[in-house]
Design a protein around this motif. Structure first.
Motif, mmCIF file in Angstrom:
data_model
loop_
_atom_site.group_PDB
_atom_site.id
_atom_site.type_symbol
_atom_site.label_atom_id
_atom_site.label_comp_id
_atom_site.label_asym_id
_atom_site.label_seq_id
_atom_site.Cartn_x
_atom_site.Cartn_y
_atom_site.Cartn_z
ATOM 1 N N PRO A 117 0.864 -1.215 0.073
ATOM 2 C CA PRO A 117 0.051 -0.056 0.048
ATOM 3 C C PRO A 117 0.656 1.342 -0.185
ATOM 4 C CG PRO A 117 -0.627 -1.480 1.499
ATOM 5 C CD PRO A 117 0.376 -2.019 1.092
ATOM 6 N N PHE A 118 0.355 2.057 -0.683
ATOM 7 C CA PHE A 118 0.975 3.439 -0.909
ATOM 8 C C PHE A 118 0.381 4.566 0.094
ATOM 9 C CE2 PHE A 118 1.754 7.864 -2.992
ATOM 10 C CZ PHE A 118 3.074 7.717 -2.871
ATOM 11 N N ARG A 119 1.341 5.036 1.099
ATOM 12 C CA ARG A 119 1.175 5.957 2.212
ATOM 13 C C ARG A 119 1.933 6.955 2.220
ATOM 14 N NH1 ARG A 119 0.082 0.673 4.491
ATOM 15 N NH2 ARG A 119 -2.302 0.269 4.721
ATOM 16 N N PRO A 120 1.732 8.060 1.397
ATOM 17 C CA PRO A 120 2.551 9.214 1.592
ATOM 18 C C PRO A 120 2.717 9.984 2.658
ATOM 19 C CG PRO A 120 0.966 9.646 -0.012
ATOM 20 C CD PRO A 120 0.721 8.140 0.460
ATOM 21 N N ASN A 121 3.661 10.501 2.984
ATOM 22 C CA ASN A 121 3.974 11.622 4.243
ATOM 23 C C ASN A 121 3.773 12.718 3.568
ATOM 24 O OD1 ASN A 121 4.010 12.774 6.606
ATOM 25 N ND2 ASN A 121 6.084 12.053 7.103
ATOM 26 N N LEU A 122 2.843 13.803 3.268
ATOM 27 C CA LEU A 122 2.807 14.947 2.662
ATOM 28 C C LEU A 122 2.895 16.178 3.560
ATOM 29 C CD1 LEU A 122 -0.079 14.157 0.136
ATOM 30 C CD2 LEU A 122 2.179 13.538 -0.360
ATOM 31 N N VAL A 123 3.555 17.318 3.230
ATOM 32 C CA VAL A 123 3.485 18.296 3.756
ATOM 33 C C VAL A 123 2.334 19.290 3.644
ATOM 34 C CG1 VAL A 123 4.835 20.665 3.733
ATOM 35 C CG2 VAL A 123 6.114 18.529 3.651
ATOM 36 N N GLN A 124 1.743 19.666 4.561
ATOM 37 C CA GLN A 124 0.399 20.637 4.374
ATOM 38 C C GLN A 124 0.769 21.972 3.529
ATOM 39 O OE1 GLN A 124 -2.287 19.377 5.238
ATOM 40 N NE2 GLN A 124 -3.525 21.121 4.459
ATOM 41 N N PHE A 125 -0.050 21.969 2.621
ATOM 42 C CA PHE A 125 -0.119 23.287 1.752
ATOM 43 C C PHE A 125 -0.412 24.447 2.519
ATOM 44 C CE2 PHE A 125 -1.679 26.196 -1.353
ATOM 45 C CZ PHE A 125 -0.742 26.378 -1.983
#
Length: 629
Positions: A117-125
């Motif tokens: 599974p792909f679970r990215p850790n993104l920075v809030q825009f």
């Protein structure tokens, strides 16, 4: 070579993987292979290097059956050769002819992919603050256009046009800022009411008074052929060599400044835009499958609704690399993305097509917390394609079949989806889930069918159309001027871009303010209003025209009328003979005296010379004119 021929070589202890002696031997093998393609080192009888190479940092992510085997440090000639190829310089001949920089041939190799599974850790825009939004309240169409085209730019064009005309021919065109406004206003109005020929706008049957009464036909063509943005004599040889489009650079920079004033949204797209031109130009490109395949190439950064935020006209990969920091070894697609992403903030999602999408570009954007999504060529993700089902397997599963693999670090995924054909996409944000359905046309069944669609395809289709929207708006009413000069074509193109951007921003502001849809001007009406405002700019009076003091104070000028023919002044011999036989006629309305140095008005006209002269007690203009005094 003794190490290569020895099948019973002992395992190297930790810390000796990069033995200089071994590296030297292997590099000698690579050089021999480059010089002699048929050369192959002796095979090792006990060598187990037939397995796929796995980088050391990805060993912990391999399958469980490989974990039970001892991890022997192995030296592979293919890995050394890939490193050697990666550090090679680009072919100078390709750069000389302006060919795009290819991506490194070993891009994406040596990576480990797995079905997880792909679970990215993104920075809030963080939403940018649109400081001009409050100022735009109550703006008129001209106010939106002046973000890109202002009076300072028009003054620069007028000054450079006069200077270049005086330097080349010895005569100045004597153009003014208002006349440059008239020229562009006429060009904009011509694009709204297209005729087969430009000359028809001044014909007796089809003339448009807003154009014909403001500027004559010959004056329009003369301005168009002499229009300049820079003074050529002031441009150094160094700038001419380094800046390919130096003849129109100030105009492009002013448009670019207006584009960069706009707020940056969370989702943007990058694409190619063509400036149509089929004449002679050293920077002309040919891009197939484009509506206008021949012309100058322009890389554009646009919002979802088509607002152009940044652009870079292609002048060669060498020039583009000089504008990007740390550009060594980067391909053309990566260079374009890095250049157009300079003004983007962390957390922005960028969408692009397969021309730009590479693993190299993804990794560089991840350093700035910018997330890339787009279609990708199969050859650029070979290791991931080996883990995905082949085309026949997905075709056998039917339309809507999908498969996903994730990179070992969990920051990137590759999705393969089968619709009418296979589609491979790469993203650091979206993956297969959550899925939805869409209606697709079945050529075999002659009807629409419901097809399962992954999330990455849905997001890409909804966010990728910004550049195409801008192209479509510009193509509706393009200022089509048939000219052999690429400079005029460039000026007209970026004027169209400024008008399209202005209208898109005008429409967005009115929609956010709750303006009824019927009260918002269409793009055609918006252009015509701007053209009429440009054509109405006039503060230069023709000879013989007078304005009352009240009109001059209020700033209102009479509408321009048709120019009257001026009779030539007779020779002095004719005038001297008429002095002995004067024949005069009284006039009802006073006219300006034609005597030199006199500014008065006369009610008397000499019938012999056909000129108006005044008879005053303090000055006898009639006698002075006929005697040549």
């Amino acid at each position: 070579m003794a190490i290569a021929n020895n099948s019973e070589v002992e395992d190297l202890p930790d810390g000796e993987d990069n033995d200089p002696a071994v590296d030297e031997v292997i590099l000698q093998d690579v050089d021999l292979m480059d010089e002699h393609p048929d050369f192959s080192p002796p095979d090792s009888s006990g060598d187990d290097s037939g397995e796929e190479y796995t980088p050391p940092d990805a060993a912990e992510d391999t399958d469980s059956e490989n974990e039970s085997q001892p991890n022997h440090p192995q030296v592979h000639r293919c890995g050394r050769k890939q490193q050697h190829i990666e550090n090679d310089e680009l072919d100078e001949e390709d750069q000389r002819h302006g060919e795009p920089r290819p991506e490194p041939r070993n891009a994406g190799r040596g990576e480990c992919w797995r079905s997880a599974p792909f679970r990215p850790n993104l920075v809030q825009f963080q939403d940018g603050d649109d400081g001009l939004k409050d100022e735009r309240t109550g703006w008129q169409p001209l106010d939106y256009v002046e973000q890109y085209i202002d009076s300072d730019l028009m003054k620069l064009i007028a000054d450079c046009t006069n200077a270049m005309s005086l330097g080349n021919s010895g005569r100045s065109l004597s153009t003014s800022v208002d006349e440059i406004y008239h020229f562009f206003g006429a060009a904009i109005l011509m694009s709204c009411v297209p005729y087969p020929q430009i000359r028809m706008f001044w014909s007796n049957a089809l003339q448009i008074p807003a154009i014909s009464n403001t500027m004559s036909r010959d004056r329009f063509f003369k301005l168009r052929s002499h229009l300049k943005v820079v003074i050529d004599y002031d441009v150094s040889e160094y700038k001419r060599e380094t800046i390919k489009f130096w003849k129109v650079r100030p105009f492009m920079d002013r448009i670019l400044t207006g584009c960069r004033l706009q707020v940056r949204p969370e989702c943007v797209s990058i694409g190619e835009q063509m400036i149509p031109f089929t004449g002679a130009c050293p920077f002309r490109q040919y891009v197939p499958l484009k509506p206008n395949p021949v012309g100058m190439k322009n890389f554009v950064l646009a919002s979802v609704d088509g607002l152009v935020l940044d652009f870079e006209v292609y002048q060669g990969s060498k020039t583009l690399a000089s504008k990007v920091q740390d550009s060594d070894g980067l391909g053309l697609g990566t260079l374009v993305i890095k250049r157009l992403s300079e003004t983007l903030t962390a957390g922005t999602q960028v969408y692009c097509d397969c021309f730009f999408t590479t693993i190299q570009a993804v990794d560089h954007m991840l350093k700035d917390d910018i997330y890339l999504t787009g279609t990708v060529m199969k050859g650029r993700v070979k290791q991931a394609m080996n883990k995905l089902p082949d085309d026949k397997t997905l075709k056998h599963q039917g339309r809507g079949a999908v498969s996903t693999v994730t990179r070992a670090d969990g920051k990137l995924c590759v999705v393969k989806w089968y619709d009418n054909k296979q589609v491979v996409m790469l993203s650091t944000v979206h993956s297969e889930q959550p899925e939805d359905t869409c209606q697709r046309w079945s050529k075999k069944g002659k009807k629409y069918v419901t097809v399962t669609r992954p999330s990455i395809v849905r997001e890409y289709n909804s966010k990728m159309g910004g550049v195409d929207m801008s192209d479509r708006m510009m193509s509706y009413y393009r200022m089509s001027v048939r000219t052999k000069k690429w400079t005029i074509r460039m000026l007209m193109h970026f004027m169209d871009l400024a008008l399209a951007n202005s209208w898109l921003l005008y429409r967005r502001d009115n929609q956010e303010n709750g303006t009824p849809r019927k009260s918002i001007m269409k793009f055609l009406e918006f252009r015509m209003v701007v053209a009429q405002v440009f054509l109405s700019k006039c503060d230069v009076l023709h000879e013989g025209a007078h304005v009352t003091e009240e009109e001059n104070e209020n700033g209102h000028l009479p509408p321009p009328g048709k120019k009257s023919r001026v009779a030539p002044i007779p020779h002095i011999s004719v005038r001297s003979s008429a002095a002995h036989l004067p024949e005069m006629v009284a006039l009802k309305n006073p006219m300006r005296c034609r005597a030199q140095g006199c500014t008065g008005k006369s009610r008397v006209r000499c019938m012999t010379c056909n000129v108006h002269l005044c008879l005053q007690s303090e000055r006898n203009c009639f006698a002075a004119f006929h005697t040549g005094q």
